[in-house]
Write a protein that holds these residues in place. Structure first.
Motif, PDB file in Angstrom:
ATOM      1  N   MET A  45       0.821  -1.206   0.000  1.00 61.72           N
ATOM      2  CA  MET A  45       0.000   0.000   0.000  1.00 61.72           C
ATOM      3  C   MET A  45       0.857   1.259   0.000  1.00 61.72           C
ATOM      4  N   LEU A  46       1.906   1.251   0.802  1.00 61.82           N
ATOM      5  CA  LEU A  46       2.772   2.422   0.898  1.00 61.82           C
ATOM      6  C   LEU A  46       3.436   2.765  -0.442  1.00 61.82           C
ATOM      7  N   PRO A  47       3.980   1.765  -1.171  1.00 57.76           N
ATOM      8  CA  PRO A  47       4.543   2.110  -2.484  1.00 57.76           C
ATOM      9  C   PRO A  47       3.513   2.722  -3.429  1.00 57.76           C
ATOM     10  N   ALA A  48       2.273   2.254  -3.347  1.00 55.01           N
ATOM     11  CA  ALA A  48       1.231   2.815  -4.202  1.00 55.01           C
ATOM     12  C   ALA A  48       0.962   4.275  -3.845  1.00 55.01           C
ATOM     13  N   VAL A  49       0.917   4.567  -2.556  1.00 54.62           N
ATOM     14  CA  VAL A  49       0.692   5.945  -2.114  1.00 54.62           C
ATOM     15  C   VAL A  49       1.852   6.839  -2.544  1.00 54.62           C
ATOM     16  N   LEU A  50       3.067   6.314  -2.408  1.00 55.48           N
ATOM     17  CA  LEU A  50       4.237   7.090  -2.826  1.00 55.48           C
ATOM     18  C   LEU A  50       4.221   7.325  -4.333  1.00 55.48           C
ATOM     19  N   GLY A  51       3.809   6.305  -5.086  1.00 53.32           N
ATOM     20  CA  GLY A  51       3.719   6.472  -6.532  1.00 53.32           C
ATOM     21  C   GLY A  51       2.691   7.522  -6.912  1.00 53.32           C
ATOM     22  N   LEU A  52       1.548   7.507  -6.225  1.00 53.27           N
ATOM     23  CA  LEU A  52       0.508   8.502  -6.488  1.00 53.27           C
ATOM     24  C   LEU A  52       1.004   9.903  -6.156  1.00 53.27           C
ATOM     25  N   ALA A  53       1.690  10.017  -5.017  1.00 52.52           N
ATOM     26  CA  ALA A  53       2.232  11.316  -4.622  1.00 52.52           C
ATOM     27  C   ALA A  53       3.281  11.799  -5.615  1.00 52.52           C
ATOM     28  N   PHE A  54       4.093  10.885  -6.096  1.00 57.71           N
ATOM     29  CA  PHE A  54       5.149  11.231  -7.061  1.00 57.71           C
ATOM     30  C   PHE A  54       4.556  11.834  -8.334  1.00 57.71           C
ATOM     31  N   LEU A  55       3.378  11.338  -8.738  1.00 60.15           N
ATOM     32  CA  LEU A  55       2.756  11.818  -9.961  1.00 60.15           C
ATOM     33  C   LEU A  55       1.926  13.085  -9.757  1.00 60.15           C
ATOM     34  N   LEU A  56       1.289  13.211  -8.578  1.00 57.05           N
ATOM     35  CA  LEU A  56       0.334  14.297  -8.380  1.00 57.05           C
ATOM     36  C   LEU A  56       0.925  15.540  -7.733  1.00 57.05           C
ATOM     37  N   ILE A  57       1.915  15.373  -6.872  1.00 54.90           N
ATOM     38  CA  ILE A  57       2.455  16.528  -6.157  1.00 54.90           C
ATOM     39  C   ILE A  57       3.049  17.574  -7.104  1.00 54.90           C
ATOM     40  N   PRO A  58       3.833  17.193  -8.128  1.00 53.72           N
ATOM     41  CA  PRO A  58       4.331  18.234  -9.043  1.00 53.72           C
ATOM     42  C   PRO A  58       3.212  19.015  -9.727  1.00 53.72           C
ATOM     43  N   LEU A  59       2.118  18.318 -10.088  1.00 52.42           N
ATOM     44  CA  LEU A  59       1.004  19.014 -10.711  1.00 52.42           C
ATOM     45  C   LEU A  59       0.328  19.953  -9.719  1.00 52.42           C
ATOM     46  N   ALA A  60       0.179  19.485  -8.485  1.00 53.80           N
ATOM     47  CA  ALA A  60      -0.395  20.344  -7.453  1.00 53.80           C
ATOM     48  C   ALA A  60       0.497  21.553  -7.198  1.00 53.80           C
ATOM     49  N   GLY A  61       1.814  21.347  -7.214  1.00 58.57           N
ATOM     50  CA  GLY A  61       2.733  22.460  -7.030  1.00 58.57           C
ATOM     51  C   GLY A  61       2.598  23.493  -8.135  1.00 58.57           C
TER      52      GLY A  61
END
Length: 252
Positions: A1-17
């Motif tokens: 579960m944690l790798p999936a959350v990290l993967g999601l964050a890796f993709l979405l955080i730059p867009l949110a920034g």
């Protein structure tokens, strides 16, 4: 579960920034500025023309791959999809050496007709069509392979010509695939950078599309770069939203 959350964050955080840094209070004014407006209009016109070119050439090509029986058809399909994985800069270099003034074909275009494609708006259209056409071809070919050929055979037995059968039977049956491929093709053309700057250069009002304007604005006007990036992001999200019934739900 944690790798999936990290993967999601890796993709979405730059867009949110990117969205958090956007100058929302002055966004409308930035979009109406001459430089951004010029790049936006040029991008929309070139992407639309490139998509029309891809439709004229890509739909028959997809039909040939799906319905034809050519020797080496697998190799042909692989070659057609090369631009999907080819670095766009390499595609631009290839176009330059083929269609440039001293290129394989370009030398004759220039000598016989006085036509020079590199570093022109027409060059932008060609560069965008080169990298975007495989998206249309793959989508339409898949739709053609999924369509039931018995309807075409029935039309042929009733005396319909190949063109009439294609126009009245085949095309309506694969229209969703054509629409999906067209939208993807247009979005890819709109976001093209590498082949465009290599083959068409960067001349404001002539070849400076939105991706090129983003690249230039990062050095002198970061707010303008962010505004253009947000526009391209909105277009990308819009494309995914338009195709969600075809892919997202279809794959569920």
């Amino acid at each position: 579960m944690l790798p999936a959350v990290l993967g999601l964050a890796f993709l979405l955080i730059p867009l949110a920034g990117l969205l958090t840094r956007a100058p929302w209070d002055t966004l409308a004014g930035e979009l109406l500025s001459p430089r951004i407006g010029q790049a936006l209009r040029l991008s929309l016109v070139c992407a639309t023309l490139a998509t029309l070119l891809c439709l004229v050439l890509g739909v028959p090509l997809a039909w040939l791959l799906a319905r034809g029986n050519l020797p080496g058809q697998g190799l042909l399909r692989a070659l057609i999809t090369v631009p999907l994985v080819l670095p766009p800069v390499v595609g631009g270099v290839a176009l330059l050496f083929v269609l440039g003034r001293r290129g394989l074909i370009g030398q004759y275009l220039h000598a016989w007709f006085g036509v020079s494609l590199p570093f022109t708006t027409a060059g932008v259209v060609i560069a965008e069509a080169f990298v975007a056409m495989p998206f249309l071809v793959v989508s339409v070919e898949g739709a053609l392979r999924a369509a039931d050929p018995r309807y075409e055979e029935a039309a042929a037995t009733l005396g319909a010509s190949r063109w009439l059968t294609f126009r009245r039977v085949t095309l309506p049956s694969v229209l969703p695939g054509v629409v999906a491929g067209t939208v993807l093709c247009w979005a890819r053309a709109l976001g093209e950078f590498g082949a465009t700057i290599t083959f068409a250069g960067n001349f404001p009002g002539t070849t400076t599309t939105m991706p090129l304007a983003v690249y230039l604005a990062l050095e002198t006007d970061p707010d303008a770069a962010i505004v253009l990036s947000v526009v391209l992001l909105i277009v990308s999200v819009g494309v995914l939203a338009a195709l969600r019934d075809r892919w997202i739900r279809g794959g569920a």
